[in-house]
Design a protein around this motif. Structure first.
Motif, PDB file in Angstrom:
ATOM      1  N   THR A 139       0.712  -1.054  -0.079  1.00 18.53           N
ATOM      2  CA  THR A 139       0.098  -0.031  -0.007  1.00 18.53           C
ATOM      3  C   THR A 139       0.864   1.184   0.087  1.00 18.53           C
ATOM      4  N   ALA A 140       2.026   1.313   0.954  1.00 19.62           N
ATOM      5  CA  ALA A 140       2.689   2.493   0.953  1.00 19.62           C
ATOM      6  C   ALA A 140       3.526   2.485  -0.273  1.00 19.62           C
ATOM      7  N   TYR A 141       4.150   1.491  -0.772  1.00 18.14           N
ATOM      8  CA  TYR A 141       4.870   1.622  -1.921  1.00 18.14           C
ATOM      9  C   TYR A 141       4.193   1.994  -3.020  1.00 18.14           C
ATOM     10  N   PHE A 142       3.031   1.533  -3.612  1.00 18.31           N
ATOM     11  CA  PHE A 142       2.457   1.883  -4.719  1.00 18.31           C
ATOM     12  C   PHE A 142       1.752   3.221  -4.747  1.00 18.31           C
ATOM     13  N   GLY A 143       1.002   3.211  -3.175  1.00 21.20           N
ATOM     14  CA  GLY A 143       0.275   4.469  -3.025  1.00 21.20           C
ATOM     15  C   GLY A 143       1.169   5.644  -3.261  1.00 21.20           C
ATOM     16  N   PRO A 219       6.483  25.278   5.267  1.00 21.78           N
ATOM     17  CA  PRO A 219       6.499  26.597   4.882  1.00 21.78           C
ATOM     18  C   PRO A 219       6.452  27.036   3.389  1.00 21.78           C
ATOM     19  N   SER A 220       6.668  26.019   2.618  1.00 23.01           N
ATOM     20  CA  SER A 220       6.683  26.191   1.116  1.00 23.01           C
ATOM     21  C   SER A 220       5.449  25.480   0.288  1.00 23.01           C
ATOM     22  N   GLY A 221       4.430  25.393   1.585  1.00 25.56           N
ATOM     23  CA  GLY A 221       2.965  24.802   1.203  1.00 25.56           C
ATOM     24  C   GLY A 221       3.627  23.142   0.930  1.00 25.56           C
ATOM     25  N   ILE A 222       2.606  22.612   0.345  1.00 26.69           N
ATOM     26  CA  ILE A 222       2.395  21.052   0.330  1.00 26.69           C
ATOM     27  C   ILE A 222       2.183  20.607  -1.024  1.00 26.69           C
ATOM     28  N   ASP A 223       3.395  19.506  -1.476  1.00 23.97           N
ATOM     29  CA  ASP A 223       3.307  19.048  -2.829  1.00 23.97           C
ATOM     30  C   ASP A 223       2.538  17.720  -2.843  1.00 23.97           C
ATOM     31  N   VAL A 224       2.641  17.118  -1.793  1.00 25.52           N
ATOM     32  CA  VAL A 224       2.160  15.543  -1.794  1.00 25.52           C
ATOM     33  C   VAL A 224       1.465  15.415  -0.373  1.00 25.52           C
ATOM     34  N   TYR A 225       0.297  14.921  -0.584  1.00 23.77           N
ATOM     35  CA  TYR A 225      -0.336  14.528   0.809  1.00 23.77           C
ATOM     36  C   TYR A 225      -0.631  12.887   0.596  1.00 23.77           C
ATOM     37  N   PHE A 226      -0.440  12.383   1.663  1.00 22.65           N
ATOM     38  CA  PHE A 226      -0.979  10.728   1.659  1.00 22.65           C
ATOM     39  C   PHE A 226      -1.980  10.569   2.679  1.00 22.65           C
ATOM     40  N   VAL A 247      -2.435  14.035  -4.385  1.00 18.14           N
ATOM     41  CA  VAL A 247      -3.237  13.509  -3.038  1.00 18.14           C
ATOM     42  C   VAL A 247      -3.441  12.173  -3.153  1.00 18.14           C
ATOM     43  N   ALA A 248      -3.093  11.276  -2.444  1.00 26.12           N
ATOM     44  CA  ALA A 248      -3.446   9.796  -2.600  1.00 26.12           C
ATOM     45  C   ALA A 248      -4.325   9.754  -1.311  1.00 26.12           C
ATOM     46  N   ILE A 249      -5.503   9.212  -1.720  1.00 26.19           N
ATOM     47  CA  ILE A 249      -6.511   8.931  -0.743  1.00 26.19           C
ATOM     48  C   ILE A 249      -6.451   7.271  -0.510  1.00 26.19           C
ATOM     49  N   CYS A 250      -5.535   7.068   0.494  1.00 27.63           N
ATOM     50  CA  CYS A 250      -5.367   5.724   0.980  1.00 27.63           C
ATOM     51  C   CYS A 250      -6.498   5.182   1.812  1.00 27.63           C
ATOM     52  N   GLN A 270     -10.557  24.450  -3.086  1.00 22.51           N
ATOM     53  CA  GLN A 270      -9.302  24.584  -2.979  1.00 22.51           C
ATOM     54  C   GLN A 270      -8.475  23.591  -4.060  1.00 22.51           C
ATOM     55  N   LEU A 271      -9.167  22.498  -4.502  1.00 25.36           N
ATOM     56  CA  LEU A 271      -8.277  21.950  -5.494  1.00 25.36           C
ATOM     57  C   LEU A 271      -8.346  22.574  -6.689  1.00 25.36           C
ATOM     58  N   ILE A 272      -9.301  23.322  -7.128  1.00 24.04           N
ATOM     59  CA  ILE A 272      -9.305  24.321  -8.190  1.00 24.04           C
ATOM     60  C   ILE A 272      -8.072  25.391  -8.156  1.00 24.04           C
ATOM     61  N   VAL A 273      -8.046  25.725  -7.043  1.00 22.02           N
ATOM     62  CA  VAL A 273      -7.026  26.789  -6.884  1.00 22.02           C
ATOM     63  C   VAL A 273      -5.556  26.200  -7.089  1.00 22.02           C
ATOM     64  N   SER A 274      -5.310  24.868  -6.381  1.00 19.24           N
ATOM     65  CA  SER A 274      -4.205  24.204  -6.595  1.00 19.24           C
ATOM     66  C   SER A 274      -3.897  23.386  -7.636  1.00 19.24           C
ATOM     67  N   GLN A 275      -5.021  23.253  -8.633  1.00 19.96           N
ATOM     68  CA  GLN A 275      -4.956  22.207  -9.710  1.00 19.96           C
ATOM     69  C   GLN A 275      -4.410  20.970  -9.292  1.00 19.96           C
ATOM     70  N   ALA A 276      -4.975  20.303  -8.269  1.00 22.00           N
ATOM     71  CA  ALA A 276      -4.474  19.346  -7.709  1.00 22.00           C
ATOM     72  C   ALA A 276      -4.921  17.891  -8.054  1.00 22.00           C
ATOM     73  N   LYS A 277      -4.282  16.895  -8.078  1.00 20.83           N
ATOM     74  CA  LYS A 277      -4.680  15.774  -8.611  1.00 20.83           C
ATOM     75  C   LYS A 277      -5.288  14.928  -7.204  1.00 20.83           C
ATOM     76  N   VAL A 278      -6.335  14.340  -6.928  1.00 24.11           N
ATOM     77  CA  VAL A 278      -6.579  13.705  -5.851  1.00 24.11           C
ATOM     78  C   VAL A 278      -7.311  12.013  -6.390  1.00 24.11           C
ATOM     79  N   GLN A 279      -6.587  11.122  -6.018  1.00 31.31           N
ATOM     80  CA  GLN A 279      -6.910   9.807  -6.552  1.00 31.31           C
ATOM     81  C   GLN A 279      -6.834   8.631  -5.434  1.00 31.31           C
ATOM     82  N   GLY A 280      -8.034   8.101  -5.429  1.00 32.30           N
ATOM     83  CA  GLY A 280      -8.247   7.010  -4.321  1.00 32.30           C
ATOM     84  C   GLY A 280      -7.544   5.726  -5.144  1.00 32.30           C
TER      85      GLY A 280
END
Ligand code: NAP
Length: 341
Positions: A139-143, A219-226, A247-250, A270-280
């Motif tokens: 889970t940790a490795y692939f996620g 302080p420089s913001g968040i690039d990845v959230y597990f 963002v990985a929804i584990c 907020q995801l529009i602002v950050s143009q982030a990818k959120v994936q389960g």
């Protein structure tokens, strides 16, 4: 525990909110005999995992619920003690979802179409096949590596950081050259991930103001959230994602025992602002690549780059209490039940 009987834990009633001990029955039944083409396994270890909570409910999920009266779903590691199958020899160590019980008969599969896994004891103590060299490790490795697409220098936040999955994610992120911030529910867990595992810093989400702490540690913001927990923590992280964040929804453990689902996240803009990818994701979707992960993770352990902690309770009769405790955060690392020496 009586080694001449099969001790098994069955579902007495469907939990409402957090499970209670009375939702489980402990039964002593005769040890089953393998039929033609089957094997008998004596279980040494049982894995306790958050996904089991979902299987106790009678709702639609990604897998069928456990029927009332049935053995609770769960993975065991143990030894083949009788074999009437050409595919397995007595003495081999296997891992598979054969339930909360001390002996199990199998035709070589656990769920239809899924073979039991033969364990190579030279890779590590056999119970690691339920932890870092098993499902939580995959889970940790692939996620992290596939879903989060990390780049050296990224700021990574991982929740439930000292747990089975979180502790591995954070260390792989360090191997990849990231700046790693873990969140957990006690100062002891935070000290562990920072001082022992090499995370850059940690946040006790129970005692600190989440917005202030995330600003301070990232302080420089968040690039990845597990994301292992969901809820208010995820809401707070979404507010500080950088442009192009992943963002990985584990898991969403903060929601598993609620009688009424929370109305979060409400801040998807907020995801529009950050143009982030959120994936389960589910670790099982990578089943054809599990062996690649196994080789790489065991090499990292041998090289001293990956450490792991196990939280071991002895005795299958203690599984319900230990499981309930894990859902509440009492565990420190991978939660395991030692069934037989
Ligand atoms: P774990 O982290 O070893 O144990 C669960 C931890 O969750 C507890 O120790 C507790 O730690 C934390 N927790 C409980 N309630 C919480 C809440 N309300 N808010 C925040 N944290 C809470 O469990 P794990 O096996 O590594 O699993 C972690 C997550 O990954 C779970 O959500 C699980 O469902 C998910 N998972 C997903 C997959 C997949 O394929 N997608 C596979 C395996 C696991 P604290 O003391 O820090 O609160």
């Amino acid at each position: 525990m009586n080694p001449d009987k099969n001790i098994r834990v069955t579902l007495a009633s469907r939990p409402v909110g957090f499970p209670k001990e009375s939702d489980f029955n402990i039964e002593e039944v005769p040890i089953p005999e393998p039929g033609e083409g089957e094997i008998l396994i004596k279980a040494s270890w049982l894995s306790l995992d958050p996904y089991m909570r979902g299987r106790l409910d009678d709702g639609a999920g990604y897998a069928d619920p456990v029927p009332i009266g049935d053995v609770i779903v769960g993975a065991i590691t143990g030894e083949v003690i009788k074999s009437r199958s050409p595919r397995f020899k007595v003495g081999e160590i296997i891992e598979g979802r054969l339930g909360w019980q001390s002996y199990a008969v199998s035709d070589g599969t656990d769920i239809p179409g899924n073979d039991l896994r033969k364990i190579d004891p030279s890779l590590g103590p056999i119970q690691t096949s339920l932890g870092i060299l098993g499902m939580p490790g995959f889970t940790a490795y692939f996620g992290f590596l596939d879903v989060c697409e990390p780049v050296a220098g990224d700021t990574v936040v991982v929740s439930a950081a000292s747990g089975a999955v979180g502790q591995i994610v954070g260390q792989i992120a360090k191997i990849m050259g990231c700046h790693v911030v873990g969140t957990a529910g006690s100062d002891k867990k935070i000290s562990y991930v920072v001082d022992e595992l090499g995370f850059d810093s940690g946040i006790n989400y129970k005692t600190e103001n989440l917005d202030d702490a995330l600003s301070k540690h990232c302080p420089s913001g968040i690039d990845v959230y597990f994301d292992n927990v969901g809820g208010v923590l995820t809401d707070a992280v979404f507010k500080q994602l950088n442009i192009g964040a992943r963002v990985a929804i584990c898991g969403q453990i903060s929601q598993y025992n609620l009688e009424k689902p929370e109305l979060t996240p409400r801040n998807l803009w907020q995801l529009i602002v950050s143009q982030a990818k959120v994936q389960g994701f589910l670790q099982g979707q990578y089943i054809n690549k599990h062996n690649d992960a196994l080789i790489r993770i065991s090499n990292w352990i041998k090289d001293g780059k990956l450490k792991y902690t196990e939280d071991v309770t002895v005795g299958l009769e203690n599984a319900p209490t230990t499981f309930i405790g894990m859902l509440k955060g009492d565990n420190f690392g991978k939660t395991l039940i030692k069934i037989f020496e």
